[in-house]
Design an enzyme around this catalytic site. Structure first.
Site, short mmCIF file in Angstrom:
data_model
loop_
_atom_site.label_atom_id
_atom_site.label_comp_id
_atom_site.label_asym_id
_atom_site.label_seq_id
_atom_site.Cartn_x
_atom_site.Cartn_y
_atom_site.Cartn_z
N GLY A 206 36.46 35.84 29.93
CA GLY A 206 37.40 35.41 30.95
C GLY A 206 37.05 36.04 32.29
O GLY A 206 36.61 37.20 32.34
N ALA A 211 38.84 40.74 38.30
CA ALA A 211 38.11 41.38 37.20
C ALA A 211 37.62 40.32 36.22
O ALA A 211 37.99 39.14 36.31
CB ALA A 211 39.00 42.39 36.49
N GLN A 212 36.80 40.77 35.27
CA GLN A 212 36.37 39.92 34.17
C GLN A 212 36.45 40.72 32.88
O GLN A 212 36.46 41.95 32.90
CB GLN A 212 34.97 39.39 34.41
CG GLN A 212 33.89 40.44 34.54
CD GLN A 212 32.60 39.85 35.08
OE1 GLN A 212 32.58 39.18 36.11
NE2 GLN A 212 31.48 40.10 34.37
N VAL A 213 36.51 40.00 31.76
CA VAL A 213 36.73 40.65 30.46
C VAL A 213 35.57 40.36 29.52
O VAL A 213 35.17 39.20 29.36
CB VAL A 213 38.06 40.17 29.83
CG1 VAL A 213 38.26 40.82 28.46
CG2 VAL A 213 39.23 40.49 30.75
N ASP A 359 53.07 38.67 37.27
CA ASP A 359 51.95 37.73 37.39
C ASP A 359 51.90 36.85 36.15
O ASP A 359 50.91 36.81 35.42
CB ASP A 359 50.62 38.49 37.56
CG ASP A 359 49.47 37.56 37.89
OD1 ASP A 359 49.74 36.44 38.38
OD2 ASP A 359 48.31 37.93 37.66
#
Length: 615
Positions: A206, A211-213, A359
């Site tokens: 994702g 950010a990214q995971v 969020d």
């Protein structure tokens, strides 16, 4: 007396000198002779001396090449210069799109049209053009600008053309290459990825704006984990980008005062640093776990294993999106119960805990079958992700918002009508002229009094609800009327005024309400759309009753008033519980009817799919 000498050369060059007679003796004779010789030869052809041309044509390209080289070197090695260049480019892209859109609106609203349909179509096209220009500028800039677009997409009172155009920004984020992630681990963790994880997947599962995971196996804990890594460039460019956003919004406000979005820049400056600090996110996660520790709920919050400012290691959750009907059907999960449980979770956060996730969107929610050790009352768990941003809701604001909501479900009367406007002003600084727009936004429906209509705007014979409990399922005709009404110039300005006045916390509560409505629709639930309103109403009653008890303990409320409040709470809560039972019974009949239709056409498989809402 002066003597004037004039000389006209062959190139039309003029010279004159004057000498006082008393000074003529100082003029040397040889000089005069020279002058006479020049005058005598003035008719002779004259030529100017030629400059040696050499390689002068190389000077301009060489200069340009040298300047380019210096600029490139400064860009790569001098951070202030690089920041100035990027700031200019980013600001110009966003400013050009925003100002062009504002001018487009001015012209569109100023024109005359042959019919109301033509006017509405022109305004709708203007919305699309302006939103597309802004979208392209945000995508070109990336990073924090993507976050700005996501904020715009979540503003539920904006025209549909804007929110739908910005919606893809939830999924259109560029991933940081693996080399950049590896370098970040070395600088922040002091170790390479290979020493911290086994089987670290270099391809993220994702990618978000901040950010990214990635998925890997954590060596220290032996667990499969989700590793959230911040985009490395964000810290370097944060101050530039946020300053440029605020400057652009400020200039738009200066030239077009009615298009005022400066509050968006202020909100981003305040909240983004929190979202960019994963230690802060870990603290929020622990707080949320504690709030639901003794509550029987389907909510599950993943465990945080390790956190520093830009790297967060947490428990990996295997599940599906909460609105994935095929996944729910495969695991025999009742979609009606999912919609109702989601509404309960968020309403408990807002009205009971006074501290809520700010969020919310479907990408932050996963669902999975409940394990034997789960405390969920159903056969599923809902995992809530991304705890970077939470808002608190102070007691007075929370109670006033609850009272506003309860006035909206009450039958209309002069007292109820006065209460609606009173609490709207206390909660959101909403004046009476803006009240219908605010109410349509908070309920997602036509206001009981009717959303504001311009004198020359569209009219409709739709029967408006007298209260929220009187509302049937929202029809396409009603939604189209709301869209067309909001598209009018005067109403759009009113919508922007409502956004400017509302406290950010109230806007986030409205965003949670909108998420609940959106998921209820996406899940194709068989109960009435009013059903989730009833859950909100019960939590509002609990909040008001808890406030009454607190005031009694503090000595601000007499025993007689406390008894009256207890009676009002008990009767109102019982009434809504009874209505809930009736609605749930009707929903089960609708589902049973779908099962029979599916069985008749396709047997047991068709019956199962039809009851699950798959066709």
């Amino acid at each position: 007396m002066h003597i004037i000498l004039k000389f006209r050369g062959p190139s039309s060059w003029h010279s004159s000198r004057s000498f006082p007679r008393s000074q003529k003796s100082f003029v040397r004779r040889d000089n005069i002779d020279i002058w006479h010789k020049r005058l005598a030869s003035s008719d002779a052809p004259q030529t100017l001396p030629k400059r040696p041309r050499g390689k002068s044509w190389l000077r301009y390209p060489a200069t340009l090449l040298a300047l380019t080289g210096v600029g490139y070197y400064a860009y790569e090695n001098h951070q202030p210069f690089r920041h100035a260049v990027l700031a200019t480019l980013r600001c110009s892209q966003l400013a050009r799109a925003a100002i062009s859109g504002a001018i487009d609106y001015k012209r569109t609203f100023a024109r005359t049209y042959s019919s109301e349909e033509d006017r509405l179509e022109a305004v709708s096209q203007c919305h699309v053009r302006s939103a597309t220009k802004v979208l392209n500028a945000l995508l070109a800039n990336g990073g924090i600008y993507i976050k700005l677009g996501q904020h715009i997409a979540s503003l539920i009172v904006l025209p549909r053309e804007w929110t739908s155009t910005m919606a893809p920004l939830q999924d259109k984020c560029d991933a940081t290459p693996y080399e950049g992630i590896a370098a970040l681990f070395l600088s922040d963790m002091g170790q390479p990825i290979s020493e911290l994880f086994d089987d670290f997947d270099p391809v993220p599962i994702g990618v978000a704006s901040l950010a990214q995971v990635h998925v890997g196996y954590h060596k220290a804990s032996g667990k499969k984990v989700a590793v959230k890594v911040q985009h490395p460039h964000l810290v370097e460019f944060f101050n530039i980008d946020i300053n440029m956003v605020q400057s652009t919004l400020g200039w738009i406000k200066y030239w077009f005062p009615e298009f005022e979005f400066t509050w968006l820049g202020e909100e981003m400056r305040e909240n983004l640093p929190r979202e960019m600090d994963f230690v802060h996110e870990a603290r929020n996660t622990a707080h949320a776990v504690a709030d639901f520790e003794n509550i029987k709920t389907s909510l599950y919050i993943p465990e945080v294993i390790s956190a520093n400012k830009r790297v967060l290691i947490m428990e990996y959750i295997q599940g599906g999106r909460v609105d994935d009907l095929a996944y729910l059907s495969k695991h025999n999960i009742d979609r009606n119960k999912v919609a109702l449980e989601l509404t309960r979770i968020f309403n408990r956060m807002v009205f009971m805990n006074g501290w809520f996730h700010a969020d919310p969107h479907p990408g932050n929610l996963l669902i999975r079958p409940a394990s034997k050790s789960s405390k969920s009352p159903y056969n599923f768990e809902i995992a809530l992700l991304d705890h970077g941003l939470y808002f608190d809701l102070e007691r007075e604001l929370r109670v006033n918002y609850s009272k506003l909501w309860l006035s909206l479900i009450a039958r209309p009367s002069p007292i109820v009508d006065a209460d609606r406007r009173k609490y709207a002003e206390l909660v959101g600084n909403i004046t009476p002229d803006l009240y219908p727009v605010f109410e349509a936004a908070i309920t997602g429906r036509l206001a009981p009094d009717g959303i504001i209509e311009a004198d020359d705007g569209p009219t409709s014979d739709i029967r408006r609800a007298k209260g929220m409990l009187d509302m049937a399922s929202q029809t396409e005709e009603e939604m189209e009327l709301i869209r067309n009404t909001v598209a009018q110039g005067d109403i759009l300005v009113s919508v922007l005024d409502v956004l400017r006045r509302l406290p950010r916390r109230v806007l986030m509560v409205m965003k949670l309400n909108d998420l609940a409505r959106h998921l209820d629709h996406s899940l194709a639930t068989t109960h009435s759309s009013v059903r989730i309103f009833l859950i909100t109403s019960k939590y509002c009653m609990k909040a008001v009753w808890q406030d009454e008890k607190d005031r009694f303990r503090e000595g601000g409320l007499g025993s007689g008033s406390l008894l009256g409040s207890a009676w009002a709470f008990a009767t109102g809560y019982s009434k809504i519980t009874f209505i809930e039972l009736m609605m749930d019974w009707q929903a089960s009949l609708v589902k049973a009817s779908a099962w029979l239709r599916g069985f008749y056409s396709r047997g047991l498989t068709g019956a199962h799919d039809a009851a699950a809402g798959l066709y």
